[in-house]
Design a protein around this motif. Structure first.
Motif, PDB file in Angstrom:
ATOM      1  N   LEU A 259       0.865  -1.255   0.025  1.00 22.37           N
ATOM      2  CA  LEU A 259       0.136   0.017  -0.048  1.00 22.37           C
ATOM      3  C   LEU A 259       0.827   1.216   0.139  1.00 22.37           C
ATOM      4  CD1 LEU A 259      -2.807  -1.005   2.342  1.00 22.37           C
ATOM      5  CD2 LEU A 259      -2.951  -0.978   0.016  1.00 22.37           C
ATOM      6  N   ALA A 260       1.848   1.223   0.557  1.00 21.49           N
ATOM      7  CA  ALA A 260       2.874   2.265   0.643  1.00 21.49           C
ATOM      8  C   ALA A 260       3.640   2.538  -0.581  1.00 21.49           C
ATOM      9  CB  ALA A 260       4.096   2.193   1.689  1.00 21.49           C
ATOM     10  N   ALA A 261       3.903   1.622  -1.495  1.00 21.39           N
ATOM     11  CA  ALA A 261       4.218   1.558  -2.751  1.00 21.39           C
ATOM     12  C   ALA A 261       3.369   1.989  -3.743  1.00 21.39           C
ATOM     13  CB  ALA A 261       4.660   0.257  -3.472  1.00 21.39           C
ATOM     14  N   ILE A 262       1.956   1.773  -3.577  1.00 20.80           N
ATOM     15  CA  ILE A 262       0.908   2.267  -4.425  1.00 20.80           C
ATOM     16  C   ILE A 262       0.617   4.043  -4.173  1.00 20.80           C
ATOM     17  CG2 ILE A 262      -1.474   2.211  -4.821  1.00 20.80           C
ATOM     18  CD1 ILE A 262      -1.229  -0.899  -4.082  1.00 20.80           C
ATOM     19  N   GLU A 263       0.715   4.146  -2.590  1.00 21.76           N
ATOM     20  CA  GLU A 263       0.439   5.766  -2.250  1.00 21.76           C
ATOM     21  C   GLU A 263       1.662   6.469  -2.803  1.00 21.76           C
ATOM     22  OE1 GLU A 263      -0.242   5.764   1.604  1.00 21.76           O
ATOM     23  OE2 GLU A 263      -2.269   4.880   1.858  1.00 21.76           O
ATOM     24  N   ALA A 264       2.921   5.896  -2.811  1.00 24.21           N
ATOM     25  CA  ALA A 264       4.056   6.710  -3.249  1.00 24.21           C
ATOM     26  C   ALA A 264       3.819   7.157  -4.891  1.00 24.21           C
ATOM     27  CB  ALA A 264       5.147   5.948  -3.129  1.00 24.21           C
ATOM     28  N   ARG A 265       3.265   6.230  -5.457  1.00 21.65           N
ATOM     29  CA  ARG A 265       2.998   6.216  -7.127  1.00 21.65           C
ATOM     30  C   ARG A 265       2.011   7.339  -7.393  1.00 21.65           C
ATOM     31  NH1 ARG A 265       5.533   3.665 -11.298  1.00 21.65           N
ATOM     32  NH2 ARG A 265       4.738   3.888 -13.318  1.00 21.65           N
ATOM     33  N   VAL A 266       0.737   6.873  -6.763  1.00 23.62           N
ATOM     34  CA  VAL A 266      -0.479   7.436  -7.060  1.00 23.62           C
ATOM     35  C   VAL A 266      -0.859   8.726  -6.300  1.00 23.62           C
ATOM     36  CG1 VAL A 266      -1.358   5.320  -8.201  1.00 23.62           C
ATOM     37  CG2 VAL A 266      -2.337   5.949  -5.941  1.00 23.62           C
ATOM     38  N   GLY A 267      -0.384   8.804  -4.931  1.00 20.91           N
ATOM     39  CA  GLY A 267      -0.412   9.921  -4.102  1.00 20.91           C
ATOM     40  C   GLY A 267      -1.330   9.458  -2.991  1.00 20.91           C
ATOM     41  N   ASP A 268      -1.233  10.437  -1.966  1.00 18.56           N
ATOM     42  CA  ASP A 268      -2.007  10.045  -0.719  1.00 18.56           C
ATOM     43  C   ASP A 268      -3.480  10.164  -0.896  1.00 18.56           C
ATOM     44  OD1 ASP A 268       0.346   9.219   0.666  1.00 18.56           O
ATOM     45  OD2 ASP A 268       0.691  11.339   1.784  1.00 18.56           O
ATOM     46  N   GLY A 269      -4.286   9.500  -0.231  1.00 15.11           N
ATOM     47  CA  GLY A 269      -5.689   9.709  -0.134  1.00 15.11           C
ATOM     48  C   GLY A 269      -6.511   9.224  -1.213  1.00 15.11           C
ATOM     49  N   VAL A 270      -5.802   8.653  -2.155  1.00 17.89           N
ATOM     50  CA  VAL A 270      -6.484   8.003  -3.407  1.00 17.89           C
ATOM     51  C   VAL A 270      -7.130   6.678  -2.864  1.00 17.89           C
ATOM     52  CG1 VAL A 270      -6.031   6.653  -5.634  1.00 17.89           C
ATOM     53  CG2 VAL A 270      -5.004   8.921  -5.017  1.00 17.89           C
ATOM     54  N   ARG A 271      -8.303   6.305  -3.189  1.00 18.21           N
ATOM     55  CA  ARG A 271      -9.028   5.294  -2.732  1.00 18.21           C
ATOM     56  C   ARG A 271      -8.435   4.033  -3.363  1.00 18.21           C
ATOM     57  NH1 ARG A 271     -12.807   1.866  -4.614  1.00 18.21           N
ATOM     58  NH2 ARG A 271     -13.794   0.521  -3.081  1.00 18.21           N
ATOM     59  N   ILE A 272      -7.931   2.909  -2.562  1.00 20.05           N
ATOM     60  CA  ILE A 272      -7.224   1.839  -3.219  1.00 20.05           C
ATOM     61  C   ILE A 272      -8.258   0.593  -3.003  1.00 20.05           C
ATOM     62  CG2 ILE A 272      -5.149   0.205  -3.148  1.00 20.05           C
ATOM     63  CD1 ILE A 272      -3.529   2.454  -1.928  1.00 20.05           C
ATOM     64  N   PRO A 273      -8.703   0.253  -4.258  1.00 20.61           N
ATOM     65  CA  PRO A 273      -9.734  -0.716  -4.077  1.00 20.61           C
ATOM     66  C   PRO A 273      -9.081  -2.014  -3.345  1.00 20.61           C
ATOM     67  CG  PRO A 273      -9.735  -0.014  -6.203  1.00 20.61           C
ATOM     68  CD  PRO A 273      -8.524   0.469  -5.591  1.00 20.61           C
ATOM     69  N   GLN A 274      -9.740  -2.626  -2.217  1.00 21.51           N
ATOM     70  CA  GLN A 274      -9.420  -3.491  -1.518  1.00 21.51           C
ATOM     71  C   GLN A 274     -10.580  -4.628  -1.227  1.00 21.51           C
ATOM     72  OE1 GLN A 274      -6.761  -2.409   1.737  1.00 21.51           O
ATOM     73  NE2 GLN A 274      -6.742  -0.420   1.055  1.00 21.51           N
ATOM     74  N   PHE A 275     -10.489  -5.771  -0.979  1.00 21.48           N
ATOM     75  CA  PHE A 275     -11.690  -6.626  -0.627  1.00 21.48           C
ATOM     76  C   PHE A 275     -10.899  -7.803   0.040  1.00 21.48           C
ATOM     77  CE2 PHE A 275     -11.716  -4.744  -5.086  1.00 21.48           C
ATOM     78  CZ  PHE A 275     -13.017  -4.186  -4.775  1.00 21.48           C
ATOM     79  N   PRO A 276     -11.639  -8.494   1.149  1.00 22.08           N
ATOM     80  CA  PRO A 276     -11.058  -9.752   1.813  1.00 22.08           C
ATOM     81  C   PRO A 276     -10.923 -10.645   0.897  1.00 22.08           C
ATOM     82  CG  PRO A 276     -13.227  -8.742   2.710  1.00 22.08           C
ATOM     83  CD  PRO A 276     -12.936  -8.187   1.483  1.00 22.08           C
ATOM     84  N   GLY A 277      -9.843 -11.198   1.041  1.00 19.02           N
ATOM     85  CA  GLY A 277      -9.352 -12.416   0.065  1.00 19.02           C
ATOM     86  C   GLY A 277      -9.030 -13.630   0.832  1.00 19.02           C
ATOM     87  N   ASP A 278      -8.795 -14.894   0.182  1.00 24.43           N
ATOM     88  CA  ASP A 278      -8.247 -15.882   0.735  1.00 24.43           C
ATOM     89  C   ASP A 278      -6.944 -16.009   1.433  1.00 24.43           C
ATOM     90  OD1 ASP A 278     -10.701 -17.264  -0.179  1.00 24.43           O
ATOM     91  OD2 ASP A 278      -9.587 -18.232  -1.691  1.00 24.43           O
ATOM     92  N   GLY A 279      -6.832 -15.591   2.663  1.00 31.83           N
ATOM     93  CA  GLY A 279      -5.505 -15.719   3.372  1.00 31.83           C
ATOM     94  C   GLY A 279      -4.802 -14.366   3.382  1.00 31.83           C
ATOM     95  N   GLY A 280      -5.482 -13.208   2.769  1.00 37.08           N
ATOM     96  CA  GLY A 280      -4.999 -11.808   2.999  1.00 37.08           C
ATOM     97  C   GLY A 280      -6.066 -10.791   2.264  1.00 37.08           C
ATOM     98  N   THR A 281      -5.714  -9.834   1.347  1.00 30.59           N
ATOM     99  CA  THR A 281      -6.359  -8.783   0.894  1.00 30.59           C
ATOM    100  C   THR A 281      -6.386  -8.769  -0.439  1.00 30.59           C
ATOM    101  OG1 THR A 281      -6.020  -7.093   3.028  1.00 30.59           O
ATOM    102  CG2 THR A 281      -6.688  -6.132   0.853  1.00 30.59           C
ATOM    103  N   LYS A 282      -7.258  -8.919  -1.319  1.00 27.45           N
ATOM    104  CA  LYS A 282      -7.373  -8.790  -2.573  1.00 27.45           C
ATOM    105  C   LYS A 282      -7.505  -7.555  -3.183  1.00 27.45           C
ATOM    106  CE  LYS A 282     -10.254 -11.975  -4.242  1.00 27.45           C
ATOM    107  NZ  LYS A 282     -11.411 -12.439  -4.717  1.00 27.45           N
ATOM    108  N   LEU A 283      -6.451  -7.160  -4.130  1.00 25.17           N
ATOM    109  CA  LEU A 283      -6.387  -6.100  -4.796  1.00 25.17           C
ATOM    110  C   LEU A 283      -6.943  -6.000  -6.121  1.00 25.17           C
ATOM    111  CD1 LEU A 283      -2.773  -4.670  -3.364  1.00 25.17           C
ATOM    112  CD2 LEU A 283      -5.103  -4.254  -2.440  1.00 25.17           C
TER     113      LEU A 283
END
Length: 356
Positions: A259-283
């Motif tokens: 998530l930090a790498a994503i925010e560094a590229r697209v900017g703070d405050g951008v909604r990053i689609p996230q969903f519960p996944g099998d054993g983690g978080t699905k992007l």
């Protein structure tokens, strides 16, 4: 063998005729099996003789090498369907969207969100096919399998299939062949509860509501067509294997740096689609591809293989591509997303004679 068991024999068959990507070199022989008895007899005989076999269904999730395959291709073309008061039965070779259309047209609900998905009915439990908030695994009653080691034919329950996100124990395995599937259906003609926001919004409904299956199917087909996800021979955006990459599931211990790498590229405050996944978080794979710099139609120009102009998750053949062209594009996108965000995308299609 073709005459003995009732299969239809062709030789030196270009497999590009049978895949939705319109890619793939020749098969030395193809046996088309239009009944379950023929299919079982042919596969048993080939397995007993030690002959290499490639099973071919609807070709919608298949990426075949330009060199073709040194095997006998068995084309699954048994296609009978039967509707009950609360269930749908389909042989493996039935065209999947035809099965959905028949069920919805007969007043049965449940399958409508899976409208427009290319391929055969037999492939749906293999991939645990899903769309718009519904997965095949939630509707399956049972699956008829041919055990290729023993030659036994039996029905199995969904619990025996190891169903997960776009996978099952049947995927990437030749141990069993799907012969038929049976699904639960809603006799009231209403849809499954709406779980996908885009679909609910298009229907003017709240998530969790149920609507007439006929209307839901109509809207799903419209949404899919707008993304180039309904087959159309005249539209190169549909010369694809659908979504080429699965949505990545990031383990909990890796989520923060991703998530930090994503925010560094697209900017703070951008909604990053996230969903519960099998054993983690699905992007969202499509979202990551776009944010890594791969826009619709990439790489543009006269490239023979490009991202769809409607949907970045589809890799398409623009009419003159080779399998190697498509593989090069897939590696470019996969590696670019990994370099940008530390997330490795995994291909969804089954590759034969080649690797991404």
């Amino acid at each position: 063998m073709a005459t003995e068991f009732g299969a239809e024999l062709e030789t030196d068959v270009p497999l590009s005729r049978f895949t939705t990507l319109r890619l793939g070199g020749p098969a030395r022989a193809m046996l088309t099996c239009r009944s379950t008895d023929t299919l079982v007899a042919v596969v048993r005989a080939l397995d007993a003789s030690g002959t290499p076999v490639l099973i071919l269904g609807g070709g919608s999730n298949l990426l075949i090498a330009d060199e073709g395959v040194d095997a006998v291709v068995v084309r699954v073309a048994n296609a009978a369907t039967r509707l009950g008061a609360d269930h749908v039965y389909a042989e493996a070779g039935a065209v999947w969207d035809d099965v959905v259309a028949e069920a919805v047209g007969a007043g049965l609900g449940g399958l409508e969100c899976l409208s427009g998905i290319p391929g055969s009915a037999g492939a749906t439990p293999v991939q645990n096919v899903g769309a718009y908030g519904v997965e095949v695994g939630s509707l399956l009653r049972r699956v008829q399998l041919l055990d290729r080691a023993t030659g036994e034919v039996r029905w199995v329950s969904p619990d025996e299939l190891g169903l997960g996100y776009r996978t099952s124990v049947l995927k990437h395995s030749d141990a069993a062949l799907v012969l038929a599937v049976e699904f639960a259906a809603r006799p009231d003609g209403l849809s499954e509860p709406l779980r996908y926001r885009e679909l609910a919004t298009a229907l003017g409904a709240d998530e969790g509501e149920r609507r007439p299956a006929t209307k839901v199917r109509e809207v799903v087909l419209g949404l899919r067509a707008g993304k180039g996800m309904v087959l159309d021979v005249a539209d190169h955006d549909t010369w694809s294997a659908g979504s080429f990459f699965t949505n990545p599931v990031v383990p909990a211990d890796r989520l923060a740096p991703v998530l930090a790498a994503i925010e560094a590229r697209v900017g703070d405050g951008v909604r990053i689609p996230q969903f519960p996944g099998d054993g983690g978080t699905k992007l969202s794979a499509g979202w990551l591809i776009e944010r890594a710099g791969y826009g619709k139609g990439y790489p543009g120009g006269d490239a023979a293989a490009r991202l769809s102009t409607k949907h970045t998750l589809a890799l398409t053949n623009r009419g003159g591509a080779s399998t190697q062209d498509l593989l090069a594009l897939a590696r470019d996108v996969r590696d670019g997303v990994q370099d940008a965000f530390g997330v490795r995308l995994e291909p969804e299609p089954v590759a034969v004679g080649c690797t991404v």
